[in-house]
Design an enzyme around this catalytic site. Structure first.
Site, PDB file in Angstrom:
ATOM      1  N   ARG A 133      -1.447  -5.765  -8.127  1.00 18.76           N
ATOM      2  CA  ARG A 133      -0.232  -6.534  -7.839  1.00 18.76           C
ATOM      3  C   ARG A 133       0.064  -7.546  -8.927  1.00 18.76           C
ATOM      4  O   ARG A 133       1.205  -7.844  -9.243  1.00 18.76           O
ATOM      5  CB  ARG A 133      -0.387  -7.301  -6.515  1.00 18.76           C
ATOM      6  CG  ARG A 133      -0.349  -6.437  -5.298  1.00 18.76           C
ATOM      7  CD  ARG A 133      -0.872  -7.171  -4.117  1.00 18.76           C
ATOM      8  NE  ARG A 133      -2.271  -7.532  -4.323  1.00 18.76           N
ATOM      9  CZ  ARG A 133      -3.096  -7.928  -3.378  1.00 18.76           C
ATOM     10  NH1 ARG A 133      -2.652  -8.072  -2.148  1.00 18.76           N
ATOM     11  NH2 ARG A 133      -4.353  -8.214  -3.634  1.00 18.76           N
TER      12      ARG A 133
ATOM     13  N   HIS B 212       0.845  -1.213   0.000  1.00 24.42           N
ATOM     14  CA  HIS B 212       0.000   0.000   0.000  1.00 24.42           C
ATOM     15  C   HIS B 212       0.875   1.255   0.000  1.00 24.42           C
ATOM     16  O   HIS B 212       0.618   2.209  -0.738  1.00 24.42           O
ATOM     17  CB  HIS B 212      -0.853   0.066   1.281  1.00 24.42           C
ATOM     18  CG  HIS B 212      -1.925  -0.966   1.407  1.00 24.42           C
ATOM     19  ND1 HIS B 212      -2.042  -1.797   2.493  1.00 24.42           N
ATOM     20  CD2 HIS B 212      -2.947  -1.294   0.584  1.00 24.42           C
ATOM     21  CE1 HIS B 212      -3.089  -2.580   2.344  1.00 24.42           C
ATOM     22  NE2 HIS B 212      -3.662  -2.306   1.185  1.00 24.42           N
TER      23      HIS B 212
ATOM     24  N   SER C 132      -2.859  -7.649   3.067  1.00 23.78           N
ATOM     25  CA  SER C 132      -3.171  -7.530   4.497  1.00 23.78           C
ATOM     26  C   SER C 132      -3.616  -8.888   5.044  1.00 23.78           C
ATOM     27  O   SER C 132      -3.237  -9.279   6.150  1.00 23.78           O
ATOM     28  CB  SER C 132      -4.290  -6.512   4.710  1.00 23.78           C
ATOM     29  OG  SER C 132      -3.916  -5.259   4.214  1.00 23.78           O
TER      30      SER C 132
ATOM     31  N   LYS D 211     -17.320  -6.999   6.583  1.00 26.06           N
ATOM     32  CA  LYS D 211     -15.988  -7.586   6.652  1.00 26.06           C
ATOM     33  C   LYS D 211     -15.509  -7.529   8.094  1.00 26.06           C
ATOM     34  O   LYS D 211     -15.523  -6.451   8.704  1.00 26.06           O
ATOM     35  CB  LYS D 211     -15.049  -6.747   5.761  1.00 26.06           C
ATOM     36  CG  LYS D 211     -14.179  -7.570   4.831  1.00 26.06           C
ATOM     37  CD  LYS D 211     -13.441  -6.627   3.905  1.00 26.06           C
ATOM     38  CE  LYS D 211     -12.366  -7.330   3.123  1.00 26.06           C
ATOM     39  NZ  LYS D 211     -11.719  -6.429   2.166  1.00 26.06           N
TER      40      LYS D 211
END
Ligand code: PNS
Length: 161
Positions: free
Chosen positions: A92, A17, A130, A41
């Protein structure tokens, strides 16, 4: 004055990030980092904790032209309210692309002016997320090369609880 919004869960911020933040902050006059509150979430860290980690990580990297906010509800609402020129998302790998494309197109469908730009973090972090950081930390692995030191510490403290 060009303003971008980098939205995400940032639960917690990683060097991936941070790499995107550093790159995007050079392209825009102001980069707003939007920490999303997503009730669906389950998050490990609270919104104030996540914001603090981002703030300290950016301070350490001397990234000045940022603002950290939290937002609830639709991303496009924040985009409109904050007068954002572009949403920034990190890509990514090709595997990220499908979902990101879907989100970008849906956002543009509901708000015509909502443009998304994708930025590639350094390949050094292409496998960092994460979710995977939390799993490795929980199972006792060393994650200090992938997250700011404040996050390593916080993850170690969580493990002791
Ligand atoms: O870091 P993440 O979890 O990949 O971030 C996803 C995020 C927060 C950017 C996305 O879920 C989002 O934009 N949430 C806000 C709600 C919304 O607008 N949903 C419709 C997206 S098409």
């Amino acid at each position: 004055m060009r303003r971008a919004l980098f939205p995400g869960s940032f639960d917690p911020i990683t060097y991936g990030h941070l790499d995107v933040i550093e790159r995007a902050s050079k392209l825009f006059d102001k980069l707003i980092i939007g920490v999303a509150l997503n009730e669906d979430k389950h998050s490990l860290f609270t919104i104030p904790e996540r914001k603090k980690f981002i703030e300290l990580a950016c301070k350490e990297k001397k990234i000045g032209n940022i603002e950290i906010i939290n937002f609830e509800g639709l991303l496009v609402t924040a985009v409109k309210e904050l007068k954002i020129d572009a949403v920034v998302r990190g890509l990514r790998a090709v595997s990220d692309f499908e979902f990101e494309l879907q989100m970008a197109l849906m956002n543009r469908e509901i708000e015509k002016a909502c443009e998304t730009i994708f930025m590639m973090p350094s390949p050094d972090y292409s496998f960092v997320s994460s979710r995977i950081i939390k799993e490795v930390a929980r199972l006792g692995g060393n994650i200090s090369s992938f997250v700011p030191s404040i996050v390593s510490k916080a993850l170690a403290e969580k493990k002791q609880l």
